[in-house]
Design an enzyme around this catalytic site. Sequence first.
Site, PDB file in Angstrom:
ATOM      1  N   GLY A   1       0.836  -1.186   0.000  1.00 11.44           N
ATOM      2  CA  GLY A   1       0.000   0.000   0.000  1.00 11.44           C
ATOM      3  C   GLY A   1       0.870   1.234   0.000  1.00 11.44           C
ATOM      4  O   GLY A   1       1.654   1.458  -0.922  1.00 11.44           O
ATOM      5  N   GLU A   2       0.756   2.029   1.036  1.00 10.18           N
ATOM      6  CA  GLU A   2       1.503   3.283   1.170  1.00 10.18           C
ATOM      7  C   GLU A   2       1.261   4.190  -0.038  1.00 10.18           C
ATOM      8  O   GLU A   2       2.189   4.742  -0.610  1.00 10.18           O
ATOM      9  CB  GLU A   2       3.001   3.025   1.334  1.00 10.18           C
ATOM     10  CG  GLU A   2       3.354   2.325   2.613  1.00 10.18           C
ATOM     11  CD  GLU A   2       4.856   2.194   2.785  1.00 10.18           C
ATOM     12  OE1 GLU A   2       5.373   2.781   3.754  1.00 10.18           O
ATOM     13  OE2 GLU A   2       5.511   1.523   1.961  1.00 10.18           O
ATOM     14  N   HIS A   3      -0.003   4.324  -0.417  1.00 15.02           N
ATOM     15  CA  HIS A   3      -0.339   5.224  -1.513  1.00 15.02           C
ATOM     16  C   HIS A   3      -1.822   5.554  -1.450  1.00 15.02           C
ATOM     17  O   HIS A   3      -2.585   4.959  -0.691  1.00 15.02           O
ATOM     18  CB  HIS A   3       0.015   4.610  -2.883  1.00 15.02           C
ATOM     19  CG  HIS A   3      -0.698   3.333  -3.191  1.00 15.02           C
ATOM     20  ND1 HIS A   3      -0.076   2.106  -3.126  1.00 15.02           N
ATOM     21  CD2 HIS A   3      -1.976   3.077  -3.562  1.00 15.02           C
ATOM     22  CE1 HIS A   3      -0.931   1.164  -3.453  1.00 15.02           C
ATOM     23  NE2 HIS A   3      -2.111   1.721  -3.719  1.00 15.02           N
ATOM     24  N   ALA A   4      -2.202   6.527  -2.261  1.00  8.86           N
ATOM     25  CA  ALA A   4      -3.608   6.863  -2.467  1.00  8.86           C
ATOM     26  C   ALA A   4      -3.887   6.823  -3.961  1.00  8.86           C
ATOM     27  O   ALA A   4      -2.966   6.868  -4.783  1.00  8.86           O
ATOM     28  CB  ALA A   4      -3.916   8.244  -1.899  1.00  8.86           C
TER      29      ALA A   4
END
Length: 307
Positions: free
Chosen positions: A219-222
Amino acid sequence: MTSLVHPQALCESENVGSATTVRAFTHIHAGAVLGAGCDVGEHVLIEDDVVVGDRVTIMAGVQLWDGVRLGDDVFVGPNVTFTNAPMPRDPTGPPTPVRTVVAPGASLGAGAVLLPGVRVGRNAMVGAGAVVTRNVPANAVVVGNPARIHGYVNDSVPTVTESSPVLFEELVGGAKLIPVRMASDLRGSLSAVELRSDLPFPPARFFAVFGVPSKDVRGEHAHRRCAQVLICLRGSVTCIVDDGTHRNQLTLSSPDRGLFMPPMLWGTQYNYSTDTVLAVFASHAYDGADYIRDYDQFLNELADTDS
């Protein structure tokens, strides 16, 4: 208010902000830039190509080499070590300083070691004695050698569990847990999703995540446009949903529920069990331009949207 430099300190820089205190036996080179309201402890070295933000605390015994950038409200504990040479035995040294960044609000515990070129994200916390060998995500708490994620700073937002009363209510940023039909008998178990009616969007893509080492983070995102639903078919995984102001932490550990994540919501998944299989339904086909992978950029785009 002018800066306060101890008479036994050597401050060659003229770019030291107001109300900044520099204590004895510290050397600040001429090219260094320090913001306002900082507190610089004893026996600190700050080289020329260093930029320090406002209200930064630097405890005793710290060396800030060329290329270090400290954001506003950073705390650097005593004897934190910033390394500055990827190849320390190379007599010529790096051709240009390696940029090491500690983002605003982050804290570095006593005796922590940062390898050259790493970035410690906004509001992250590095434990005492940790050895940071790669980038630390925003809001993460890392400990150990090498440093691994132990948890996340949650700003007193309660963790959502399977017994939480908010199970199917909205979480931050419009995220929510949605029910998934599940049937079990002696023959085994089955989870079923009607693509046109059970999901909050018509899916354009499906993928599965598995075989993730428990120490790693995904993840670590939008996404700017894409929405997703995450369903843990096997094992367990801890998820963070972050709207830029508040966060929820929850564990997916059963295929009878899914996590809906709308666009413009920062998502992180970590603490995978070794047998985890995470199914993901996405509202859009893959588009690299739809990703926001830098947390500060995410905050900036949220601010632009609000304005």
